[in-house]
Design a protein around this motif. Structure first.
Motif, PDB file in Angstrom:
ATOM      1  N   GLY A 172       0.201  -0.759   0.646  1.00 50.75           N
ATOM      2  CA  GLY A 172      -0.103   0.096   0.404  1.00 50.75           C
ATOM      3  C   GLY A 172       0.744   1.105  -0.149  1.00 50.75           C
ATOM      4  N   HIS A 173      -0.099   2.513  -0.333  1.00 53.92           N
ATOM      5  CA  HIS A 173       0.839   2.862  -0.047  1.00 53.92           C
ATOM      6  C   HIS A 173      -0.057   4.737   0.581  1.00 53.92           C
ATOM      7  N   GLY A 174       0.933   5.928   1.163  1.00 48.22           N
ATOM      8  CA  GLY A 174      -0.120   6.526   2.097  1.00 48.22           C
ATOM      9  C   GLY A 174       1.051   6.632   3.422  1.00 48.22           C
ATOM     10  N   ASP A 175      -0.020   7.340   4.493  1.00 50.60           N
ATOM     11  CA  ASP A 175       0.220   6.863   5.395  1.00 50.60           C
ATOM     12  C   ASP A 175       1.301   5.768   6.450  1.00 50.60           C
ATOM     13  N   THR A 180      -5.548  -0.672   0.939  1.00 54.80           N
ATOM     14  CA  THR A 180      -6.255   0.644   0.084  1.00 54.80           C
ATOM     15  C   THR A 180      -6.371   1.748   0.881  1.00 54.80           C
ATOM     16  N   ARG A 181      -5.605   2.315   1.256  1.00 51.77           N
ATOM     17  CA  ARG A 181      -6.052   3.134   2.185  1.00 51.77           C
ATOM     18  C   ARG A 181      -3.980   3.728   2.757  1.00 51.77           C
ATOM     19  N   PHE A 182      -3.345   2.406   2.980  1.00 53.88           N
ATOM     20  CA  PHE A 182      -1.864   2.788   4.048  1.00 53.88           C
ATOM     21  C   PHE A 182      -1.459   2.731   3.563  1.00 53.88           C
ATOM     22  N   ARG A 183       0.314   3.154   4.229  1.00 55.30           N
ATOM     23  CA  ARG A 183       1.515   2.443   3.648  1.00 55.30           C
ATOM     24  C   ARG A 183       1.634   1.355   4.996  1.00 55.30           C
ATOM     25  N   ALA A 195      -7.830   7.057   9.519  1.00 56.92           N
ATOM     26  CA  ALA A 195      -7.933   8.324   8.669  1.00 56.92           C
ATOM     27  C   ALA A 195      -8.333   9.567   9.103  1.00 56.92           C
ATOM     28  N   SER A 221      -5.818  12.606   9.591  1.00 53.62           N
ATOM     29  CA  SER A 221      -5.371  13.561   8.782  1.00 53.62           C
ATOM     30  C   SER A 221      -6.195  15.001   9.351  1.00 53.62           C
TER      31      SER A 221
END
Length: 296
Positions: free
Chosen positions: A27-30, A57-60, A275, A278
């Motif tokens: 995954g990618h993100g925070d 789908t929402r984070f690393r 989530a 942020s």
């Protein structure tokens, strides 16, 4: 010619705190660090295999085998204690150049997550504690059986029955897989060295001081299975009382495997909670953005 089957428990490798560490990253993100529990034959993949793709789908998402577990190196002479495990988790964040991460800890991993947040609060964004140790409680027969495991398929089957409320999740194939994981070279030797009898002392050793827990500034989600026979529900109630910025979610008809028994609902609950971070954190200042001067 057929190739050898790929073991999904083996992911990437990195040296963290001087320890060759097996970990998974998707995954990618925070960044979100997932810390597994302490069952025999456990690994990050076994613990978080249903959670990782949902959160990715929402984070690393980063899930290591903590030292002494899974496919991470077991250095000769290593001392298995809270200092070592917290240092290993911090070393992984350093090796991956992650300044701050959300931390999700399961059971034993909950105690590590709690200690990491207390000792290095600036490295932690939000905290999720699931079926967590980390506070004083009387050793349960379930946890005594987990830490006192002696390898056999029958013993593993009995442990899986303790872990799960829904016995349909437990079958001979799973017991065989977890048993084989528990007898890989060096695994049982390390496991037996971690929590020898009398085991109440290891419950106490994983607990953080009440005053330090009460001082935690982090937004914290506490999750527990109502029918948990390994870590008592009273732990979650204690954490909810002590952590000022906390919320508690109890899953009914659920044992010690919240992330497996209620996989979709657990991942949604955790993902939504993380989530929110942020939105409630101040945005870093852009040095090129014009600013209003204060009125004198």
């Amino acid at each position: 010619m057929s190739s050898a089957p790929v073991n999904p428990e083996i992911g990437l490798n990195i040296v963290a705190a001087g320890i060759s560490t097996n970990y998974h990253e998707v995954g990618h993100g925070d960044p979100v660090l997932l810390i597994h529990g302490s069952g025999p034959g456990v690994s990050a993949w076994a613990n978080w295999r249903l959670t990782m793709p949902r959160l990715a789908t929402r984070f690393r998402v980063i899930a290591p085998d903590m030292v002494g577990f899974g496919f991470t190196e077991r250095p000769t002479g290593v001392r298995y204690d809270l200092d070592t495990w917290v240092g290993h988790a911090l070393g992984l964040l350093d090796a991956l150049r992650i300044d701050r991460a959300h931390i999700v800890g399961n059971s034993f991993g909950g105690a590590l997550a709690l200690a990491l947040a207390i000792r290095h609060p600036q490295r932690v964004r939000r905290l999720v504690l699931m079926g967590a140790a980390g506070v004083p409680f009387t050793l349960t027969p379930g946890l005594d059986a987990v830490w006192g495991y002696q390898p056999s398929v029958e013993a593993m089957r009995r442990l899986l029955d303790i872990f799960a409320y829904d016995r349909r999740l437990v079958n001979d194939e799973l017991a065989e897989l977890r048993y084989r994981a528990s007898i890989r070279p060096g695994v049982q030797e390390a496991f037996a060295a971690m929590f020898p009898a009398p085991r109440q002392r290891w419950v106490d050793a994983l607990a953080s001081p009440e005053e330090a827990i009460r001082a935690l500034p982090h937004e914290t989600l506490i999750v527990h299975g109502r029918e948990d026979r390994v870590i008592p529900l009273s732990n979650a109630l204690t954490l909810a009382r002590w952590i000022h910025r906390s919320q508690l979610h109890v899953f009914g008809r659920c044992g010690h495997w919240t992330q497996i028994e209620h996989a979709e609902r657990f991942a949604t609950l955790v993902g939504d909670f993380l989530a929110e971070a942020s939105a409630d954190e101040p945005r870093p200042l852009d040095p090129h953005e014009p600013r209003m001067e204060p009125l004198l």
